[in-house]
Motif scaffolding. Structure first.
Motif, short mmCIF file in Angstrom:
data_model
loop_
_atom_site.label_atom_id
_atom_site.label_comp_id
_atom_site.label_asym_id
_atom_site.label_seq_id
_atom_site.Cartn_x
_atom_site.Cartn_y
_atom_site.Cartn_z
N GLN A 426 0.84 -1.19 0.00
CA GLN A 426 0.00 0.00 0.00
C GLN A 426 0.88 1.25 0.00
O GLN A 426 1.62 1.51 0.95
CB GLN A 426 -0.92 0.00 1.24
CG GLN A 426 -1.90 -1.16 1.30
CD GLN A 426 -2.92 -1.09 0.16
OE1 GLN A 426 -3.20 -0.01 -0.40
NE2 GLN A 426 -3.48 -2.25 -0.18
N LEU A 427 0.83 2.01 -1.11
CA LEU A 427 1.58 3.26 -1.25
C LEU A 427 0.63 4.44 -1.21
O LEU A 427 -0.60 4.28 -1.25
CB LEU A 427 2.38 3.26 -2.56
CG LEU A 427 3.34 2.08 -2.75
CD1 LEU A 427 4.02 2.17 -4.12
CD2 LEU A 427 4.39 2.04 -1.63
N ALA A 428 1.19 5.63 -1.15
CA ALA A 428 0.36 6.84 -1.07
C ALA A 428 -0.50 7.01 -2.31
O ALA A 428 -1.64 7.47 -2.24
CB ALA A 428 1.23 8.07 -0.85
N ARG A 429 0.03 6.64 -3.45
CA ARG A 429 -0.72 6.80 -4.69
C ARG A 429 -1.58 5.59 -5.03
O ARG A 429 -2.20 5.51 -6.09
CB ARG A 429 0.24 7.07 -5.84
CG ARG A 429 1.29 6.00 -6.05
CD ARG A 429 2.18 6.36 -7.24
NE ARG A 429 3.20 5.36 -7.48
CZ ARG A 429 4.40 5.37 -6.91
NH1 ARG A 429 4.71 6.31 -6.03
NH2 ARG A 429 5.29 4.44 -7.20
N ARG A 432 0.51 -1.19 -4.82
CA ARG A 432 1.49 -1.60 -5.82
C ARG A 432 1.53 -3.12 -5.83
O ARG A 432 1.78 -3.75 -4.80
CB ARG A 432 2.87 -1.03 -5.48
CG ARG A 432 3.96 -1.45 -6.46
CD ARG A 432 5.28 -0.86 -6.07
NE ARG A 432 6.34 -1.30 -6.94
CZ ARG A 432 7.62 -0.96 -6.81
NH1 ARG A 432 7.99 -0.15 -5.80
NH2 ARG A 432 8.54 -1.41 -7.65
N ARG A 479 5.37 -1.71 9.98
CA ARG A 479 5.67 -1.82 8.55
C ARG A 479 6.39 -3.11 8.22
O ARG A 479 6.90 -3.27 7.11
CB ARG A 479 6.54 -0.63 8.12
CG ARG A 479 5.88 0.72 8.37
CD ARG A 479 6.70 1.84 7.81
NE ARG A 479 6.85 1.73 6.37
CZ ARG A 479 7.59 2.59 5.63
NH1 ARG A 479 8.24 3.57 6.22
NH2 ARG A 479 7.69 2.41 4.33
#
Length: 577
Positions: A426-429, A432, A479
């Motif tokens: 999970q990325l900010a944008r 992935r 994380r």
């Protein structure tokens, strides 16, 4: 073993006839006043005395006992207990009895129109024969060649027109004696003449004290399948059938019918022809069977939900069907809806805790076989049970081992899974997705993707669970976890959980039973693995073997569930995991 006896005495202090002796060959008095219990409780002898039934001319009832071997002096704790309808009334302890073979314990006697009892404990060294002779019973002398033995009647049965007599009845009355023979003492009682030889009737038969054990008639041989209750040819009359209840032959019988299409196989009545051909079922039997199966259906559901399709209740259910001569197939057809409901209930209960044990899977297969169930619904339930069992075995640490040529492994590392997966980050944008290969071993989880890779040792993993089509691993850091999309998330999650529990030694060794006794080979393995020191503080003194999962919480006595702790660390841990 003590044999109990009773003698019913008249006013003269002797028996009226030899039939007033109650003993093992004559266990019931003709008046029903005294009965000998022929199967008493162990270490006891028992007589039942009914005082209201006692004849008016009976003045005393003597209670006695005798031994075939040894003497009463060898018996300890000898007591006489008098019971009434409500329980024990009184008890007499016979302490230090003389070394005699016959003993008069006590007697009931009449006084002032009422019955009373007194304990006596008087002995005879001459055994039962000496005791009963004392009270006027004529005993058979084995050395007398003139005697005639009648095994069927211990008292004998002389001339049918002559009543059996005894010395008590055959004493010579004093008014029939001449002057030379009459007693000179006017106060002399009639019983003082006992020393004179009695004038016996030629038809009198002395009592035979030898035990008469009547041989029972030979029992009919059991049927070929003796554990099954069913109708079988009667061994006494092959022309009929007789009911065998699984243990013995009963008195229930019915005639045997020759098989014929024109006759009912159950009642042999002629079946009527249908208008367009064929034969109609027997109307009488059809109505009777339908009524019986209605009640049988309800009973079957009660047995299934209470005991399952096994055990004596289940066998009795089908035995009742055979007793009514109803075909087994008719019972199974009537039971189909109940049987399906039962197996569905069984599966639901099994999955209530999310685990399918071997015994639960075996119980399901037994139920399906016993109830003769088939069809898509049953096969779907079977697939569900087998898959549940597979997942439970994986979670329990029963993991497959795979060969992975070309993959570099650490020493003693074994691979359990090697399958395609997608790593989700999970990325900010947005998420992935990285396609690659998941490799699960007993040391760590590896993910190898295009141009990337990651390793997750089991020491950093906290938990594993499946969410829809993904598997989520939670780690010690926020994380440090990972999420993977796989084809079968339930299977992969179960395998990962099993590998995690094996690595952290939180599982029970498959196939082993819990016990507090630790085998020597297991002790050696744990000691070698932990280096002979406390795994918590490293101390090497006052060491103890500790169950990681305590026995009280289901832990096993196995190498994977044992560790070395010092006494202080073991006490601090207590029953915690």
């Amino acid at each position: 073993m003590v044999d109990a006896h009773a003698l019913l005495l008249g006013e003269s202090g002797t028996v009226r006839t030899d039939r007033d002796l109650v003993f093992y060959n004559a266990p019931r008095h003709v008046s029903q006043a005294v009965t000998l219990d022929q199967e008493p409780a162990p270490q006891t002898a028992r007589l039942s005395v009914s005082l209201p039934r006692t004849e008016a001319d009976v003045d005393r009832i003597v209670l006695a006992g005798s031994l075939d071997e040894g003497t009463f002096g060898d018996i300890t704790g000898l007591t006489l207990t008098i019971h009434d309808a409500h329980g024990p009334m009184t008890e007499f302890a016979i302490e230090d009895p003389d070394p005699v073979t016959a003993l008069m314990f006590g007697e009931f006697y009449r006084r002032d129109g009422q019955w009373r009892f007194r304990a006596i404990a008087q002995g005879w060294s001459t055994g039962l024969a000496g005791l009963v002779t004392e009270f006027g019973v004529s005993v058979d002398d084995p050395g007398d060649e003139r005697r005639t033995t009648h095994p069927a009647n211990p008292f004998g049965a002389g001339n049918p027109s002559a009543e059996p007599t005894s010395p008590a009845l055959e004493r010579i009355p004093t008014d029939s004696l001449d002057a030379a023979q009459a007693p000179t003492n006017p106060r002399m009682r009639q019983t003082d003449l006992l020393d004179q030889p009695p004038a016996r009737s030629p038809y009198a038969r002395p009592v035979d004290l030898a035990r008469r054990l009547a041989d029972p008639p030979p029992a009919p041989a059991p049927p070929p399948n003796p554990e099954l209750a069913d109708w079988h040819p009667d061994p006494e009359d092959p022309a009929r059938l007789r009911w065998w209840d699984g243990t013995e032959w009963t008195t229930a019988t019915h005639g045997r019918h020759q098989p014929s299409d024109r006759h009912c196989t159950r009642c042999a009545n002629l079946r009527r022809r249908k208008l367009f051909g064929g034969l109609a079922p027997c109307q009488f039997c059809a109505a009777e069977i339908e009524e019986f199966l209605t009640h049988w259906h309800t009973q079957a559901w009660r047995v299934l939900t209470g005991h399952g399709p096994r055990g004596p209740e289940w066998a009795s259910l089908w035995a009742s069907l055979r007793y009514q001569r109803i075909e087994e197939q008719a019972g199974r057809e009537a039971l189909r809806d109940v049987a399906l409901s039962y197996v569905e209930r069984l599966v639901t209960f099994t999955f209530a805790d999310g685990e399918v044990e071997h015994d639960e899977l075996a119980a399901f297969e037994h139920a399906v076989t016993e109830l003769a169930l088939t069809g898509p619904l049953v096969e779907d339930l079977r697939r569900r049970m087998h898959r549940g069992r597979t997942l439970s075995r994986l979670r329990g640490g029963d993991l497959p081992v795979m060969r992975t040529p070309g993959l570099h492994l650490d020493p003693e590392e074994k691979v359990h899974l090697d399958l395609p997966a997608v790593h989700v980050r999970q990325l900010a944008r947005g998420p992935r997705l990285t396609e690659g290969r998941m490799i699960v071993s007993n040391k760590k989880l590896r993910f190898v993707g295009h141009g990337t890779g990651t390793e997750l040792p089991w020491t950093r993993v906290v938990s594993v669970h499946a969410e829809q089509d993904t598997v989520v691993l939670a780690a010690t850091s926020s994380r440090g976890g990972a999420t993977f999309t796989v084809a079968d998330p339930d299977y992969v999650a179960a395998a990962l959980e099993g590998a995690l529990r094996v690595a952290k030694r939180l599982i029970l060794t498959p196939g082993q039973r819990d016990t507090r006794s630790i085998p020597q080979e297991v002790k050696a393995e744990v000691w070698q693995r932990d280096g002979g020191k406390c795994v918590e503080c490293g101390d090497s003194h006052y060491l103890e073997f500790d169950h990681i999962i305590p026995l009280s919480r289901g832990g096993a006595t196995s190498a994977t569930n044992l560790q070395i702790l010092c006494r202080a660390c073991n006490r601090a841990k207590g029953a915690r995991i």
